[in-house]
Write an enzyme that holds these catalytic residues in place. Structure first.
Site, PDB file in Angstrom:
ATOM      1  N   HIS A  29     102.252   1.182 -64.573  1.00  0.00           N
ATOM      2  CA  HIS A  29     103.635   0.920 -64.172  1.00  0.00           C
ATOM      3  C   HIS A  29     103.858   1.527 -62.803  1.00  0.00           C
ATOM      4  CE1 HIS A  29     104.573  -0.453 -68.171  1.00  0.00           C
ATOM      5  NE2 HIS A  29     103.911   0.599 -68.624  1.00  0.00           N
ATOM      6  N   LEU A  30     104.539   0.798 -61.963  1.00  0.00           N
ATOM      7  CA  LEU A  30     104.857   1.316 -60.625  1.00  0.00           C
ATOM      8  C   LEU A  30     105.787   2.526 -60.732  1.00  0.00           C
ATOM      9  CD1 LEU A  30     105.524  -2.229 -59.278  1.00  0.00           C
ATOM     10  CD2 LEU A  30     103.757  -0.730 -58.326  1.00  0.00           C
ATOM     11  N   SER A  31     106.807   2.379 -61.558  1.00  0.00           N
ATOM     12  CA  SER A  31     107.801   3.449 -61.699  1.00  0.00           C
ATOM     13  C   SER A  31     107.407   4.369 -62.850  1.00  0.00           C
ATOM     14  CB  SER A  31     109.175   2.831 -61.974  1.00  0.00           C
ATOM     15  OG  SER A  31     109.159   2.104 -63.202  1.00  0.00           O
TER      16      SER A  31
ATOM     17  N   ASN B  24      99.986  -4.499 -66.068  1.00  0.00           N
ATOM     18  CA  ASN B  24     101.361  -4.040 -65.944  1.00  0.00           C
ATOM     19  C   ASN B  24     102.194  -5.075 -66.696  1.00  0.00           C
ATOM     20  OD1 ASN B  24     103.957  -3.346 -65.360  1.00  0.00           O
ATOM     21  ND2 ASN B  24     103.618  -3.054 -63.150  1.00  0.00           N
TER      22      ASN B  24
ATOM     23  N   ARG C 110     113.241   6.994 -66.623  1.00  0.00           N
ATOM     24  CA  ARG C 110     114.254   5.948 -66.484  1.00  0.00           C
ATOM     25  C   ARG C 110     115.045   5.797 -67.801  1.00  0.00           C
ATOM     26  NH1 ARG C 110     111.682   0.800 -63.860  1.00  0.00           N
ATOM     27  NH2 ARG C 110     113.904   0.298 -63.686  1.00  0.00           N
TER      28      ARG C 110
ATOM     29  N   HIS D 216     107.980  -3.002 -73.399  1.00  0.00           N
ATOM     30  CA  HIS D 216     108.924  -2.367 -74.311  1.00  0.00           C
ATOM     31  C   HIS D 216     109.317  -3.254 -75.483  1.00  0.00           C
ATOM     32  CE1 HIS D 216     109.007   0.088 -70.758  1.00  0.00           C
ATOM     33  NE2 HIS D 216     109.573  -0.874 -70.045  1.00  0.00           N
TER      34      HIS D 216
ATOM     35  N   GLU E 241      96.936   0.643 -68.764  1.00  0.00           N
ATOM     36  CA  GLU E 241      98.335   0.220 -68.572  1.00  0.00           C
ATOM     37  C   GLU E 241      98.857   0.862 -67.287  1.00  0.00           C
ATOM     38  OE1 GLU E 241     100.743   1.784 -71.721  1.00  0.00           O
ATOM     39  OE2 GLU E 241     102.605   0.898 -70.961  1.00  0.00           O
TER      40      GLU E 241
ATOM     41  N   ALA F 138     108.550  -5.782 -68.327  1.00  0.00           N
ATOM     42  CA  ALA F 138     109.526  -5.598 -69.420  1.00  0.00           C
ATOM     43  C   ALA F 138     108.906  -5.816 -70.797  1.00  0.00           C
ATOM     44  CB  ALA F 138     110.705  -6.530 -69.211  1.00  0.00           C
TER      45      ALA F 138
ATOM     46  N   TYR G  27     111.186   0.069 -56.947  1.00  0.00           N
ATOM     47  CA  TYR G  27     109.821  -0.478 -56.895  1.00  0.00           C
ATOM     48  C   TYR G  27     109.212  -0.481 -55.496  1.00  0.00           C
ATOM     49  CZ  TYR G  27     110.974  -1.950 -61.614  1.00  0.00           C
ATOM     50  OH  TYR G  27     111.346  -1.943 -62.936  1.00  0.00           O
TER      51      TYR G  27
ATOM     52  N   ARG H  15     112.713  -7.006 -54.987  1.00  0.00           N
ATOM     53  CA  ARG H  15     113.349  -6.625 -56.252  1.00  0.00           C
ATOM     54  C   ARG H  15     113.585  -5.110 -56.314  1.00  0.00           C
ATOM     55  NH1 ARG H  15     109.987  -5.829 -61.809  1.00  0.00           N
ATOM     56  NH2 ARG H  15     111.770  -5.515 -63.149  1.00  0.00           N
TER      57      ARG H  15
ATOM     58  N   PRO I 220     106.417 -10.143 -66.200  1.00  0.00           N
ATOM     59  CA  PRO I 220     107.582 -10.808 -65.627  1.00  0.00           C
ATOM     60  C   PRO I 220     108.268 -10.031 -64.494  1.00  0.00           C
ATOM     61  CG  PRO I 220     108.062  -9.954 -67.819  1.00  0.00           C
ATOM     62  CD  PRO I 220     106.584  -9.846 -67.622  1.00  0.00           C
ATOM     63  N   ASN I 221     108.689 -10.797 -63.528  1.00  0.00           N
ATOM     64  CA  ASN I 221     109.458 -10.323 -62.362  1.00  0.00           C
ATOM     65  C   ASN I 221     108.624  -9.559 -61.339  1.00  0.00           C
ATOM     66  OD1 ASN I 221     112.049 -11.345 -63.253  1.00  0.00           O
ATOM     67  ND2 ASN I 221     111.950  -9.768 -64.836  1.00  0.00           N
TER      68      ASN I 221
END
Ligand code: DQA
Length: 146
Positions: free
Chosen positions: A101-103, A75, A108, A81, A99, A78, A24, A19, A11-12
């Site tokens: 993740h960009l960040s 990826n 975080r 988690h 898996e 959200a 990101y 965004r 999502p997103n």
């Protein structure tokens, strides 16, 4: 036989480019897909690339990959988690999963430090922005049997 990799995005991630640029960056998902297609051509693997904002649709996409793909890069955004359903779908298909993740989720908020996907993944790449997808393609293809 040509190997087939499915890259799935949660999502997103369709909003990349606009965004939260400070987190990101400004590369769009279409740019990431284009780079992945170029890398797959170089590696000689087939690619399916998809994005969904819906948990159940991501489960469907994982199940579909289970029918025809040799490996998955995901990826989960959200849902990383929160989603036991995505964790279970990955266990069910029994394919190698990377898996991405960009960040750097560990740098975080605390709620991003736990992943339901990491325990069922071959490995996780996070914090390298869009390059993470290219690193994941290299990692996954080098893991696949000849
Ligand atoms: C993300 C990290 C997640 O915590 C977040 O919910 C996302 C994107 C990343 O690529 O850095 O949507 O998966």
């Amino acid at each position: 036989m040509t190997k087939k990799i499915h890259i799935l995005n949660g999502p997103n991630l369709n909003l990349l480019g606009t965004r939260e640029g400070s987190i990101y960056g400004y590369v769009t998902l279409a740019d990431i897909e284009k780079n992945c297609r170029e890398e797959c051509a170089r590696l000689g693997v087939e690619l399916e690339f998809a994005q969904s904002n819906h948990e159940g649709e991501l489960v469907d996409l994982i199940q579909r990959a289970g029918e025809s793909a040799d490996g998955i890069i995901i990826n989960p955004a959200a849902y990383t988690h929160t989603s036991v359903a995505i964790h279970d779908a990955i266990r069910a298909v029994n394919l190698p999963v990377v898996e991405v993740h960009l960040s750097n989720i560990y740098a975080r908020e605390d709620f991003r430090h736990h992943s339901y996907v990491s325990p069922v993944a071959l490995g996780t790449i996070c914090g390298f922005g869009p390059a993470g997808y290219i690193l994941a393609l290299g990692a996954l293809t080098s893991h696949l049997p000849e």
